[in-house]
Design a protein around this motif. Structure first.
Motif, PDB file in Angstrom:
ATOM      1  N   ILE A 155       0.869  -1.217  -0.056  1.00 12.13           N
ATOM      2  CA  ILE A 155      -0.267  -0.019  -0.158  1.00 12.13           C
ATOM      3  C   ILE A 155       0.998   1.131   0.172  1.00 12.13           C
ATOM      4  N   ASP A 156       0.911   1.940  -1.016  1.00 13.25           N
ATOM      5  CA  ASP A 156       1.640   3.204  -1.207  1.00 13.25           C
ATOM      6  C   ASP A 156       0.921   4.516  -0.847  1.00 13.25           C
ATOM      7  N   THR A 157       1.812   5.614  -0.559  1.00 13.99           N
ATOM      8  CA  THR A 157       1.295   6.755  -0.230  1.00 13.99           C
ATOM      9  C   THR A 157       0.340   7.329  -1.019  1.00 13.99           C
ATOM     10  N   ASP A 158       0.454   7.081  -2.389  1.00 12.57           N
ATOM     11  CA  ASP A 158      -0.391   7.567  -3.158  1.00 12.57           C
ATOM     12  C   ASP A 158      -1.999   6.976  -2.916  1.00 12.57           C
ATOM     13  N   MET A 159      -2.114   5.827  -2.484  1.00 10.80           N
ATOM     14  CA  MET A 159      -3.387   4.906  -2.206  1.00 10.80           C
ATOM     15  C   MET A 159      -3.744   5.328  -0.723  1.00 10.80           C
ATOM     16  N   ILE A 160      -2.806   5.745   0.233  1.00  4.37           N
ATOM     17  CA  ILE A 160      -3.269   6.316   1.605  1.00  4.37           C
ATOM     18  C   ILE A 160      -3.911   7.799   1.277  1.00  4.37           C
ATOM     19  N   LYS A 187      -9.251   2.849  15.210  1.00  5.81           N
ATOM     20  CA  LYS A 187      -7.920   3.621  15.803  1.00  5.81           C
ATOM     21  C   LYS A 187      -6.797   2.887  15.415  1.00  5.81           C
ATOM     22  N   ILE A 188      -6.694   1.274  14.870  1.00  2.00           N
ATOM     23  CA  ILE A 188      -5.626   0.758  14.562  1.00  2.00           C
ATOM     24  C   ILE A 188      -5.921   0.048  13.159  1.00  2.00           C
ATOM     25  N   LEU A 189      -4.786   0.226  12.548  1.00  2.00           N
ATOM     26  CA  LEU A 189      -4.815  -0.415  11.032  1.00  2.00           C
ATOM     27  C   LEU A 189      -4.031  -1.666  11.211  1.00  2.00           C
ATOM     28  N   VAL A 190      -4.351  -2.901  10.765  1.00  3.55           N
ATOM     29  CA  VAL A 190      -3.693  -3.988  10.600  1.00  3.55           C
ATOM     30  C   VAL A 190      -3.404  -4.388   9.196  1.00  3.55           C
ATOM     31  N   ALA A 191      -2.265  -4.295   8.622  1.00  2.00           N
ATOM     32  CA  ALA A 191      -2.016  -4.122   7.140  1.00  2.00           C
ATOM     33  C   ALA A 191      -1.098  -5.173   6.911  1.00  2.00           C
ATOM     34  N   GLY A 192      -0.963  -5.304   5.421  1.00  2.00           N
ATOM     35  CA  GLY A 192      -0.141  -6.152   4.878  1.00  2.00           C
ATOM     36  C   GLY A 192       1.486  -5.654   4.685  1.00  2.00           C
ATOM     37  N   ASP A 193       2.333  -6.337   4.101  1.00  3.09           N
ATOM     38  CA  ASP A 193       3.710  -6.205   4.213  1.00  3.09           C
ATOM     39  C   ASP A 193       4.007  -4.825   3.236  1.00  3.09           C
ATOM     40  N   ASN A 194       5.116  -4.130   3.698  1.00  7.41           N
ATOM     41  CA  ASN A 194       5.558  -2.655   2.824  1.00  7.41           C
ATOM     42  C   ASN A 194       4.620  -1.920   2.880  1.00  7.41           C
ATOM     43  N   PHE A 195       4.068  -1.484   3.977  1.00  9.18           N
ATOM     44  CA  PHE A 195       3.104  -0.523   4.242  1.00  9.18           C
ATOM     45  C   PHE A 195       3.813   0.982   4.047  1.00  9.18           C
ATOM     46  N   GLY A 196       3.213   1.999   3.294  1.00 10.76           N
ATOM     47  CA  GLY A 196       3.604   3.253   3.230  1.00 10.76           C
ATOM     48  C   GLY A 196       4.803   3.434   2.162  1.00 10.76           C
ATOM     49  N   CYS A 197       4.898   2.425   1.023  1.00  9.22           N
ATOM     50  CA  CYS A 197       5.955   2.707   0.174  1.00  9.22           C
ATOM     51  C   CYS A 197       5.529   3.879  -0.797  1.00  9.22           C
ATOM     52  N   GLY A 198       6.245   4.100  -1.796  1.00  9.67           N
ATOM     53  CA  GLY A 198       6.137   4.925  -2.703  1.00  9.67           C
ATOM     54  C   GLY A 198       6.831   6.442  -2.398  1.00  9.67           C
ATOM     55  N   SER A 199       6.116   7.558  -2.710  1.00  8.35           N
ATOM     56  CA  SER A 199       6.696   8.789  -2.372  1.00  8.35           C
ATOM     57  C   SER A 199       6.735   9.203  -1.152  1.00  8.35           C
ATOM     58  N   SER A 200       7.245  10.270  -0.542  1.00 14.53           N
ATOM     59  CA  SER A 200       7.581  10.382   0.435  1.00 14.53           C
ATOM     60  C   SER A 200       6.739  11.536   1.383  1.00 14.53           C
ATOM     61  N   ARG A 201       5.573  11.689   0.833  1.00  7.43           N
ATOM     62  CA  ARG A 201       4.626  12.688   1.318  1.00  7.43           C
ATOM     63  C   ARG A 201       4.149  12.405   2.582  1.00  7.43           C
ATOM     64  N   GLU A 202       4.558  13.486   3.657  1.00  6.81           N
ATOM     65  CA  GLU A 202       4.148  13.755   4.973  1.00  6.81           C
ATOM     66  C   GLU A 202       2.660  13.520   5.052  1.00  6.81           C
ATOM     67  N   HIS A 203       1.756  14.076   3.906  1.00 12.23           N
ATOM     68  CA  HIS A 203       0.267  14.121   4.061  1.00 12.23           C
ATOM     69  C   HIS A 203      -0.191  12.504   4.462  1.00 12.23           C
ATOM     70  N   ALA A 204       0.475  11.554   4.193  1.00  9.16           N
ATOM     71  CA  ALA A 204      -0.015  10.026   4.443  1.00  9.16           C
ATOM     72  C   ALA A 204      -0.091   9.888   5.915  1.00  9.16           C
TER      73      ALA A 204
END
Length: 201
Positions: A19-24, A69-86
């Motif tokens: 799940i990359d930051t553009d999806m977030i 309040k909690i997210l249980v997510a798959g591997d490699n969460f937050g990949c992609g661009s470095s946007r702090e908006h995520a």
């Protein structure tokens, strides 16, 4: 930044890898520099249909998980661009803890700077937590940062590791500005001495 000590809340299962930051938070919502208001657009392309209506199949649109309040997510969460908006979008939505088997480095670091606890667990432990999170309204987890453990609804316990400095910062609600302000007396003293020693500066 708010202190993070113990969090008890509904955990939403999102067993999707990469799940990359553009999806977030999609790029069209990056025009703001405010940390508020982005929660409405969190996971926008998955939460909403093309006509703007809610996608009833997406986990955060289901009644049991709307206040997760909690997210249980798959591997490699937050990949992609470095946007702090995520992490801003996650926090604004109400999610202050994300659990996965791995995170992209920049996203991982940004979480700590914005009061979100990213927890890395083993694949086996993630499977257990996804099972706990699949229980709908009964999918309540307790995250204890001081003890470094996640407790499930049946009393099961999973321990996690965290860097001591980052733990200190979250427990005390210290972001980069807060860390600087902790040394305000020393900074003032240095500046005062500089004025005496070098009045021409």
């Amino acid at each position: 930044m708010e202190k993070f000590t113990t969090l008890t809340g509904v955990a939403a299962p999102l067993p999707i890898i990469n799940i990359d930051t553009d999806m977030i938070i999609p790029k069209q919502f990056l025009k703001t520099i405010k940390r508020t208001g982005l929660g409405a657009s969190l996971f926008y392309e998955m939460r909403f249909n093309d006509d703007g209506s809610e996608n009833e199949d997406f986990v955060l649109n289901k009644p049991a998980y709307r206040n997760a309040k909690i997210l249980v997510a798959g591997d490699n969460f937050g990949c992609g661009s470095s946007r702090e908006h995520a992490p801003w979008a996650l926090k604004d939505f109400g999610i202050t803890c994300v659990i996965s088997t791995s995170f992209a480095d920049i996203f991982y670091n940004n979480c700590f700077k914005n009061g979100i606890l990213p927890i890395i667990v083993s694949p086996d432990d993630l499977d257990k937590l996804l099972d706990d999170a699949s229980r709908g309204a009964n999918a309540t987890l307790t995250v204890d940062l001081e003890k470094q453990e996640v407790r499930g609804p049946d009393g099961g316990k999973i321990e996690f590791e965290i860097d001591a400095f980052r733990k200190h910062c979250l427990l005390n609600g210290l972001d980069d500005i807060g860390l600087t302000l902790e040394k305000s007396e020393k900074i003032s003293g240095f500046e005062g001495q500089m004025t005496e020693d070098r009045p021409w500066v």
